[in-house]
Write an enzyme that holds these catalytic residues in place. Structure first.
Site, PDB file in Angstrom:
ATOM      1  N   SER A  57     -22.355 -19.553 -49.003  1.00 49.83           N
ATOM      2  CA  SER A  57     -20.913 -19.441 -49.185  1.00 49.83           C
ATOM      3  C   SER A  57     -20.584 -18.214 -50.057  1.00 49.83           C
ATOM      4  O   SER A  57     -20.894 -17.087 -49.668  1.00 49.83           O
ATOM      5  CB  SER A  57     -20.363 -20.744 -49.779  1.00 49.83           C
ATOM      6  OG  SER A  57     -18.951 -20.772 -49.704  1.00 49.83           O
ATOM      7  N   ASP A 160     -15.792 -24.431 -39.404  1.00 46.83           N
ATOM      8  CA  ASP A 160     -15.674 -23.790 -40.712  1.00 46.83           C
ATOM      9  C   ASP A 160     -14.706 -22.613 -40.596  1.00 46.83           C
ATOM     10  O   ASP A 160     -14.827 -21.812 -39.658  1.00 46.83           O
ATOM     11  CB  ASP A 160     -17.066 -23.285 -41.131  1.00 46.83           C
ATOM     12  CG  ASP A 160     -17.110 -22.718 -42.536  1.00 46.83           C
ATOM     13  OD1 ASP A 160     -16.049 -22.463 -43.136  1.00 46.83           O
ATOM     14  OD2 ASP A 160     -18.234 -22.520 -43.039  1.00 46.83           O
ATOM     15  N   HIS A 190     -17.567 -26.520 -43.351  1.00 49.07           N
ATOM     16  CA  HIS A 190     -18.207 -25.752 -44.419  1.00 49.07           C
ATOM     17  C   HIS A 190     -18.873 -26.679 -45.435  1.00 49.07           C
ATOM     18  O   HIS A 190     -18.271 -27.629 -45.918  1.00 49.07           O
ATOM     19  CB  HIS A 190     -17.133 -24.909 -45.133  1.00 49.07           C
ATOM     20  CG  HIS A 190     -17.685 -23.901 -46.095  1.00 49.07           C
ATOM     21  ND1 HIS A 190     -18.054 -22.641 -45.698  1.00 49.07           N
ATOM     22  CD2 HIS A 190     -17.907 -23.966 -47.428  1.00 49.07           C
ATOM     23  CE1 HIS A 190     -18.481 -21.964 -46.749  1.00 49.07           C
ATOM     24  NE2 HIS A 190     -18.408 -22.747 -47.813  1.00 49.07           N
TER      25      HIS A 190
END
Length: 221
Positions: A57, A160, A190
């Site tokens: 991320s 996501d 996500h």
């Protein structure tokens, strides 16, 4: 994973926004990368067997940028970064996206309401960071060239907002002649493997990450 693959993991506790705005976290991460290279003998590690930068991320954004910076830094001439482990990355700020790529970045709108991660949360985090959207150090898609950067193992999730960032990053690297391997996890949002670590897809992420690391390490020799 460290024991199984016989690798040393250096985890970077970079400073966070809003108290520490851009580029503090990046500078911390890059300093740690340089420190690791400089301390290899003291850490009893051989960078010739592989020197991988990775993240998840926001950490994936930092990892991709560190790999790009290291590519051009004479400091790493004798011990280059040999691989990138990039999971669900952000590679372009929406306000700085080149026109030619806009049609390929649909997931930010398609999954703007999540689950788990929403577009509003992403934009709030970016606002706290106060990074110029068109700075390649926050939008690595904007580096003039991506040729010569380390091979990348890239994973992403089907529901996501950042799904298409990962897809586009893989495409741009491949077009620049960089070796790329990708894995997609359909129908999940996500960071799903942190919230639901016992489902089959989460277990697959764990196994794929190990295989991705093996692939990167094999290419380092």
């Amino acid at each position: 994973m460290s024991v199984e693959l016989q690798i040393v993991v250096v985890n970077v506790e970079y400073r966070l926004a809003p108290e520490h705005q851009f580029p503090t976290g990046l500078n911390d991460s890059y300093a740690a990368l340089q420190w690791t290279a400089g301390m290899a003998s003291s850490l009893r590690i051989s960078l010739q067997k592989g020197f991988i930068v990775g993240g998840d991320s926001a950490g994936a954004n930092l990892a991709t940028v560190c790999a790009m910076l290291a590519r051009d830094d004479p400091f790493f001439t004798g011990h280059p970064v040999t691989g990138q482990l990039v999971r669900q990355p952000s590679v372009i700020h929406p306000d700085a996206c080149p026109e030619k790529y806009k049609s390929e970045l649909c997931s930010m709108e398609e999954f703007k309401d999540g689950p788990l991660l929403t577009r509003d949360i992403l934009m709030q985090c970016r606002a706290l960071l106060k990074a110029p959207p068109d700075d390649p150090r926050i939008s690595p898609l904007l580096f003039r060239s991506h040729a010569g950067v380390a091979p990348a193992f890239i994973t992403y999730n089907g529901r996501d907002p950042l799904r298409d960032d990962a897809r586009l990053w893989a495409k741009v690297l491949s077009e620049a002649g960089v070796k790329v391997k990708t894995e997609c996890y359909p129908g999940v949002p996500h960071g799903f493997y942190y919230s639901f670590p016992m489902i089959s897809l989460a277990r697959r992420v764990d196994q794929d990450t190990r295989e991705g690391l093996r692939w990167l390490l094999a290419g380092a020799h």
